[in-house]
Design a protein around this motif. Structure first.
Motif, PDB file in Angstrom:
ATOM      1  N   GLN A 276      57.082  16.625   2.284  1.00  0.00           N
ATOM      2  CA  GLN A 276      57.590  16.716   0.912  1.00  0.00           C
ATOM      3  C   GLN A 276      59.069  17.091   0.908  1.00  0.00           C
ATOM      4  O   GLN A 276      59.860  16.535   0.146  1.00  0.00           O
ATOM      5  N   ILE A 277      59.418  18.037   1.738  1.00  0.00           N
ATOM      6  CA  ILE A 277      60.811  18.489   1.829  1.00  0.00           C
ATOM      7  C   ILE A 277      61.707  17.331   2.240  1.00  0.00           C
ATOM      8  O   ILE A 277      62.717  17.045   1.596  1.00  0.00           O
ATOM      9  N   MET A 278      61.350  16.654   3.313  1.00  0.00           N
ATOM     10  CA  MET A 278      62.185  15.571   3.828  1.00  0.00           C
ATOM     11  C   MET A 278      62.233  14.400   2.851  1.00  0.00           C
ATOM     12  O   MET A 278      63.270  13.772   2.687  1.00  0.00           O
ATOM     13  N   HIS A 279      61.125  14.103   2.204  1.00  0.00           N
ATOM     14  CA  HIS A 279      61.098  13.024   1.217  1.00  0.00           C
ATOM     15  C   HIS A 279      62.068  13.327   0.080  1.00  0.00           C
ATOM     16  O   HIS A 279      62.833  12.453  -0.339  1.00  0.00           O
ATOM     17  N   ARG A 280      62.060  14.542  -0.403  1.00  0.00           N
ATOM     18  CA  ARG A 280      62.946  14.919  -1.507  1.00  0.00           C
ATOM     19  C   ARG A 280      64.407  14.919  -1.083  1.00  0.00           C
ATOM     20  O   ARG A 280      65.277  14.462  -1.825  1.00  0.00           O
ATOM     21  N   ILE A 281      64.686  15.439   0.103  1.00  0.00           N
ATOM     22  CA  ILE A 281      66.077  15.494   0.571  1.00  0.00           C
ATOM     23  C   ILE A 281      66.600  14.083   0.856  1.00  0.00           C
ATOM     24  O   ILE A 281      67.642  13.687   0.341  1.00  0.00           O
ATOM     25  N   LYS A 282      65.878  13.317   1.660  1.00  0.00           N
ATOM     26  CA  LYS A 282      66.358  11.995   2.051  1.00  0.00           C
ATOM     27  C   LYS A 282      66.414  11.025   0.884  1.00  0.00           C
ATOM     28  O   LYS A 282      67.368  10.252   0.761  1.00  0.00           O
ATOM     29  N   GLY A 283      65.418  11.067   0.020  1.00  0.00           N
ATOM     30  CA  GLY A 283      65.380  10.140  -1.107  1.00  0.00           C
ATOM     31  C   GLY A 283      66.529  10.345  -2.075  1.00  0.00           C
ATOM     32  O   GLY A 283      67.241   9.406  -2.433  1.00  0.00           O
ATOM     33  N   ALA A 284      66.730  11.583  -2.476  1.00  0.00           N
ATOM     34  CA  ALA A 284      67.780  11.884  -3.455  1.00  0.00           C
ATOM     35  C   ALA A 284      69.171  11.642  -2.872  1.00  0.00           C
ATOM     36  O   ALA A 284      70.031  11.050  -3.518  1.00  0.00           O
ATOM     37  N   ILE A 285      69.370  12.078  -1.652  1.00  0.00           N
ATOM     38  CA  ILE A 285      70.701  11.986  -1.054  1.00  0.00           C
ATOM     39  C   ILE A 285      71.061  10.548  -0.706  1.00  0.00           C
ATOM     40  O   ILE A 285      72.195  10.122  -0.931  1.00  0.00           O
ATOM     41  N   SER A 286      70.130   9.777  -0.201  1.00  0.00           N
ATOM     42  CA  SER A 286      70.454   8.380   0.128  1.00  0.00           C
ATOM     43  C   SER A 286      70.814   7.610  -1.142  1.00  0.00           C
ATOM     44  O   SER A 286      71.751   6.809  -1.131  1.00  0.00           O
ATOM     45  N   TYR A 287      70.101   7.867  -2.222  1.00  0.00           N
ATOM     46  CA  TYR A 287      70.401   7.194  -3.488  1.00  0.00           C
ATOM     47  C   TYR A 287      71.814   7.543  -3.958  1.00  0.00           C
ATOM     48  O   TYR A 287      72.600   6.666  -4.321  1.00  0.00           O
ATOM     49  N   LEU A 288      72.153   8.836  -3.955  1.00  0.00           N
ATOM     50  CA  LEU A 288      73.477   9.268  -4.419  1.00  0.00           C
ATOM     51  C   LEU A 288      74.595   8.740  -3.526  1.00  0.00           C
ATOM     52  O   LEU A 288      75.641   8.313  -4.015  1.00  0.00           O
ATOM     53  N   LEU A 289      74.391   8.765  -2.212  1.00  0.00           N
ATOM     54  CA  LEU A 289      75.428   8.266  -1.305  1.00  0.00           C
ATOM     55  C   LEU A 289      75.671   6.770  -1.494  1.00  0.00           C
ATOM     56  O   LEU A 289      76.813   6.318  -1.450  1.00  0.00           O
ATOM     57  N   LEU A 290      74.619   6.005  -1.706  1.00  0.00           N
ATOM     58  CA  LEU A 290      74.789   4.566  -1.931  1.00  0.00           C
ATOM     59  C   LEU A 290      75.506   4.287  -3.248  1.00  0.00           C
ATOM     60  O   LEU A 290      76.226   3.297  -3.361  1.00  0.00           O
ATOM     61  N   GLN A 291      75.310   5.134  -4.248  1.00  0.00           N
ATOM     62  CA  GLN A 291      76.013   4.980  -5.514  1.00  0.00           C
ATOM     63  C   GLN A 291      77.501   5.312  -5.375  1.00  0.00           C
ATOM     64  O   GLN A 291      78.342   4.635  -5.933  1.00  0.00           O
ATOM     65  N   GLU A 292      77.800   6.359  -4.609  1.00  0.00           N
ATOM     66  CA  GLU A 292      79.181   6.807  -4.466  1.00  0.00           C
ATOM     67  C   GLU A 292      79.972   6.022  -3.427  1.00  0.00           C
ATOM     68  O   GLU A 292      81.188   5.905  -3.534  1.00  0.00           O
ATOM     69  N   PHE A 293      79.286   5.500  -2.410  1.00  0.00           N
ATOM     70  CA  PHE A 293      79.951   4.761  -1.328  1.00  0.00           C
ATOM     71  C   PHE A 293      79.256   3.411  -1.142  1.00  0.00           C
ATOM     72  O   PHE A 293      78.442   3.235  -0.247  1.00  0.00           O
ATOM     73  N   PRO A 294      79.597   2.424  -1.990  1.00  0.00           N
ATOM     74  CA  PRO A 294      78.910   1.122  -1.951  1.00  0.00           C
ATOM     75  C   PRO A 294      79.006   0.405  -0.608  1.00  0.00           C
ATOM     76  O   PRO A 294      78.135  -0.391  -0.261  1.00  0.00           O
ATOM     77  N   PHE A 295      80.049   0.689   0.181  1.00  0.00           N
ATOM     78  CA  PHE A 295      80.178   0.006   1.478  1.00  0.00           C
ATOM     79  C   PHE A 295      79.043   0.375   2.440  1.00  0.00           C
ATOM     80  O   PHE A 295      78.812  -0.337   3.427  1.00  0.00           O
ATOM     81  N   LEU A 296      78.304   1.425   2.174  1.00  0.00           N
ATOM     82  CA  LEU A 296      77.181   1.801   3.037  1.00  0.00           C
ATOM     83  C   LEU A 296      76.024   0.816   2.944  1.00  0.00           C
ATOM     84  O   LEU A 296      75.205   0.732   3.847  1.00  0.00           O
ATOM     85  N   LYS A 297      75.958   0.058   1.865  1.00  0.00           N
ATOM     86  CA  LYS A 297      74.880  -0.919   1.679  1.00  0.00           C
ATOM     87  C   LYS A 297      74.960  -2.051   2.696  1.00  0.00           C
ATOM     88  O   LYS A 297      73.956  -2.669   3.007  1.00  0.00           O
ATOM     89  N   SER A 298      76.153  -2.319   3.204  1.00  0.00           N
ATOM     90  CA  SER A 298      76.315  -3.447   4.115  1.00  0.00           C
ATOM     91  C   SER A 298      75.924  -3.116   5.546  1.00  0.00           C
ATOM     92  O   SER A 298      75.925  -3.986   6.388  1.00  0.00           O
ATOM     93  N   ARG A 299      75.566  -1.903   5.818  1.00  0.00           N
ATOM     94  CA  ARG A 299      75.228  -1.536   7.196  1.00  0.00           C
ATOM     95  C   ARG A 299      73.767  -1.669   7.469  1.00  0.00           C
ATOM     96  O   ARG A 299      72.900  -1.508   6.779  1.00  0.00           O
TER      97      ARG A 299
END
Length: 71
Positions: free
Chosen positions: A48-71
């Motif tokens: 549960q901890i890892m799901h909440r941390i990874k899910g929320a943070i990956s979503y926010l990082l992809l929104q703020e840094f669109p170039f990460l989508k191409s990797r």
């Protein structure tokens, strides 16, 4: 995960851990992975901890840094 992405990642992890009532023991962002050692209340399962941390943070990082989508 270095430079501005690594800095923002660290900020987001610290905020999410605090939101989950956890305490960071050690946090280190490497170019291709992150080491996180933290303590959490026993009411949360590790998955549960890892799901909440990874899910929320990956979503926010992809929104703020669109170039990460191409990797």
């Amino acid at each position: 995960m270095i430079g501005p992405v690594g800095e923002r990642l660290t900020e987001l992890i610290q905020a999410k851990v605090a939101e989950l009532n956890g305490e960071i023991v050690a946090l280190e962002a490497q170019p291709d992975h992150v080491h996180l050692f933290a303590g959490f209340p026993p009411t949360l399962a590790v998955r549960q901890i890892m799901h909440r941390i990874k899910g929320a943070i990956s979503y926010l990082l992809l929104q703020e840094f669109p170039f990460l989508k191409s990797r």
